[in-house]
Write a protein that holds these residues in place. Sequence first.
Motif, short mmCIF file in Angstrom:
data_model
loop_
_atom_site.label_atom_id
_atom_site.label_comp_id
_atom_site.label_asym_id
_atom_site.label_seq_id
_atom_site.Cartn_x
_atom_site.Cartn_y
_atom_site.Cartn_z
N SER A 1 0.86 -1.26 0.08
CA SER A 1 0.00 -0.01 0.08
C SER A 1 0.79 1.22 0.19
CB SER A 1 -0.82 0.05 1.13
OG SER A 1 -0.10 0.09 2.48
N LYS A 2 2.22 1.22 0.47
CA LYS A 2 3.18 2.28 0.29
C LYS A 2 4.01 2.28 -0.58
CE LYS A 2 1.47 3.78 4.24
NZ LYS A 2 0.71 5.53 4.38
N GLY A 3 3.84 1.12 -1.64
CA GLY A 3 4.66 0.96 -2.89
C GLY A 3 5.95 0.34 -2.67
N ILE A 4 6.01 -0.34 -1.32
CA ILE A 4 7.15 -1.33 -1.15
C ILE A 4 6.85 -2.63 -1.46
CG2 ILE A 4 8.64 -1.98 0.93
CD1 ILE A 4 7.57 0.46 2.31
N ARG A 5 7.72 -3.22 -2.26
CA ARG A 5 7.46 -4.46 -3.07
C ARG A 5 8.37 -5.66 -2.29
NH1 ARG A 5 2.93 -3.35 -5.54
NH2 ARG A 5 2.93 -1.63 -6.86
N ASP A 6 8.08 -6.73 -2.48
CA ASP A 6 8.67 -8.14 -2.13
C ASP A 6 9.01 -7.77 -0.63
OD1 ASP A 6 8.67 -8.96 -4.76
OD2 ASP A 6 10.51 -8.03 -5.25
N CYS A 7 8.26 -7.73 0.23
CA CYS A 7 8.26 -7.71 1.70
C CYS A 7 7.11 -8.53 2.49
CB CYS A 7 7.98 -6.22 2.50
SG CYS A 7 9.38 -5.03 2.18
N ALA A 8 7.48 -8.98 3.38
CA ALA A 8 6.58 -9.91 4.42
C ALA A 8 7.06 -9.44 5.77
CB ALA A 8 6.52 -11.36 3.99
N LEU A 9 5.93 -9.68 6.61
CA LEU A 9 6.28 -9.25 7.96
C LEU A 9 5.64 -10.48 8.92
CD1 LEU A 9 7.62 -7.32 10.37
CD2 LEU A 9 5.22 -6.10 10.37
N PHE A 10 6.39 -10.91 9.72
CA PHE A 10 5.93 -11.87 10.85
C PHE A 10 6.32 -11.35 12.27
CE2 PHE A 10 6.74 -13.89 6.90
CZ PHE A 10 5.44 -14.60 6.56
N GLY A 11 5.67 -11.68 13.06
CA GLY A 11 6.17 -11.33 14.55
C GLY A 11 5.07 -12.20 15.58
N VAL A 12 5.73 -12.30 16.83
CA VAL A 12 5.15 -12.68 18.08
C VAL A 12 5.37 -11.96 19.24
CG1 VAL A 12 5.40 -14.64 19.82
CG2 VAL A 12 5.57 -15.50 17.25
N PHE A 13 4.12 -11.66 19.81
CA PHE A 13 4.30 -10.67 21.17
C PHE A 13 3.68 -11.49 22.28
CE2 PHE A 13 3.16 -8.95 16.90
CZ PHE A 13 4.20 -7.80 16.58
N ASP A 14 4.46 -11.40 23.20
CA ASP A 14 4.19 -12.08 24.53
C ASP A 14 3.98 -11.35 25.74
OD1 ASP A 14 4.02 -13.92 26.63
OD2 ASP A 14 5.91 -15.18 26.49
N GLY A 15 2.65 -11.17 25.85
CA GLY A 15 2.06 -10.31 26.80
C GLY A 15 2.40 -10.90 28.37
N HIS A 16 2.42 -9.86 29.46
CA HIS A 16 2.80 -10.43 30.80
C HIS A 16 2.24 -9.34 31.53
CE1 HIS A 16 6.51 -8.22 29.28
NE2 HIS A 16 6.12 -7.71 30.35
N GLY A 17 1.69 -9.66 32.85
CA GLY A 17 1.32 -8.71 33.72
C GLY A 17 -0.27 -8.96 33.66
N LYS A 18 -1.05 -8.05 34.53
CA LYS A 18 -2.44 -8.19 34.49
C LYS A 18 -3.10 -7.82 33.20
CE LYS A 18 -6.55 -6.36 37.11
NZ LYS A 18 -6.97 -5.39 38.29
N LEU A 19 -2.53 -7.01 32.21
CA LEU A 19 -2.98 -6.55 31.11
C LEU A 19 -2.10 -6.75 30.17
CD1 LEU A 19 -4.60 -3.14 32.17
CD2 LEU A 19 -5.78 -5.21 32.00
N GLY A 20 -1.58 -7.64 30.40
CA GLY A 20 -0.51 -8.51 29.46
C GLY A 20 -1.04 -8.65 27.92
N ASP A 21 -2.40 -9.33 27.98
CA ASP A 21 -2.85 -9.37 26.55
C ASP A 21 -3.18 -8.01 25.89
OD1 ASP A 21 -4.63 -8.90 28.59
OD2 ASP A 21 -6.33 -10.37 27.85
N HIS A 22 -3.83 -7.08 26.71
CA HIS A 22 -4.00 -5.91 26.00
C HIS A 22 -2.69 -4.95 25.38
CE1 HIS A 22 -8.19 -5.36 27.55
NE2 HIS A 22 -7.75 -6.27 28.26
N CYS A 23 -1.59 -5.42 26.11
CA CYS A 23 -0.46 -4.60 25.55
C CYS A 23 0.08 -5.59 24.47
CB CYS A 23 0.73 -5.01 26.70
SG CYS A 23 0.35 -3.91 28.19
N ALA A 24 -0.01 -6.74 24.23
CA ALA A 24 0.57 -7.64 23.25
C ALA A 24 -0.41 -7.27 21.91
CB ALA A 24 0.52 -9.05 23.56
N ILE A 25 -1.61 -7.17 22.14
CA ILE A 25 -2.50 -6.84 21.07
C ILE A 25 -2.35 -5.60 20.49
CG2 ILE A 25 -5.10 -6.59 20.40
CD1 ILE A 25 -5.59 -9.29 22.21
N PHE A 26 -2.23 -4.49 21.36
CA PHE A 26 -2.28 -3.13 20.93
C PHE A 26 -0.75 -3.19 20.30
CE2 PHE A 26 0.23 0.95 21.55
CZ PHE A 26 -0.91 1.86 21.44
#
Length: 337
Positions: free
Chosen positions: A56-81
């Motif tokens: 969408s920004k004109g950048i070709r041949d790219c792929a992005l992967f990632g894992v986010f491991d939340g912790h603490g009382k609101l860790g799921d919100h932090c990871a999803i954010f």
Amino acid sequence: MSTPRSEDSKSFRKLHFKFGNYKLRYAWVSQRGYYPEDLDKRNQDAHISAEAFGESKGIRDCALFGVFDGHGKLGDHCAIFTRDHMPNMLLKELAKGPPEKLSVEESYTNTFLEVNNALHERVDIDDSLSGTTAITVLFHKGTIYVANVGDSRAIIGEERNGKLVAFPLSSDQTPFRKDERDRCKAAGAVVANMDQMDGIEPMHEEWEQGEGGEDDDTGDPPRIWLRHKALPGCAFTRSIGDAVGEQVGVFARPEVLVKDLTENDKYVLIASDGVWEFLTNQTVIKMVASYKSPLKACKAVVNEAYKLWLQYDVRTDDITMIAIYLEDTGGLARAHA
């Protein structure tokens, strides 16, 4: 506060696509942890897999992967954010110039710091004692860029002399690393495990990090504390969020690794620390190589990790893994010529 989206039990998606000089096939599995004291505890892991990243920004041949491991009382919100905001922030940075090694490293650093600041500013997410690790792998043509904060991990499987060998693409940022604990101590942190904090064990720093960035298997790891306060107790030295820990050096500046892929590279694996607690890099690569399907490989590794958690503990961590299979890589030699 709105309820965040979260994967319960096992979830997966399998796609394949081709770009540049090779083809990728990938799949992921996310397994909610078992916590006997909180059977309805949310899965605090999040992940991203974005093929055609940046078009969408004109950048070709790219792929992005990632894992986010939340912790603490609101860790799921932090990871999803973090999962929801990091891609667009990274795209804005990359759009400032062509994806090159130096500019991508700078873009990654700016993005992680910007996401961290944005999380601090959210009034509906208290990240004082909550946060998330973040490890992302950006594919651009024949090069990968790995950015990491925390103790989730990426590895690559490479054929050498007829054998498949695992090599780390990141180094766990924990107090097991002398450079990391020295950096936090310089910011005012106390580094100690729980027994030391309770006076059961004398103060020392006789912790060692194993080969390949794998920590020892102690159940009482060193942690980061405020001086004169039993907070925050971080078993990692970098993260997104964790505003209290940030006071003593637990910051969001990523370590960035750049690697040109070769025809000998066969697998890239990204996983939360729930995978690596009881499994070595080499063991995981060997397991993955025994499956033609990345989905079956993910299921096998996550199931084995889950089983080992219950063998050695009364609970399990949330466990998330992305397996990326590299195929038709013969053209990579020409790409880097």
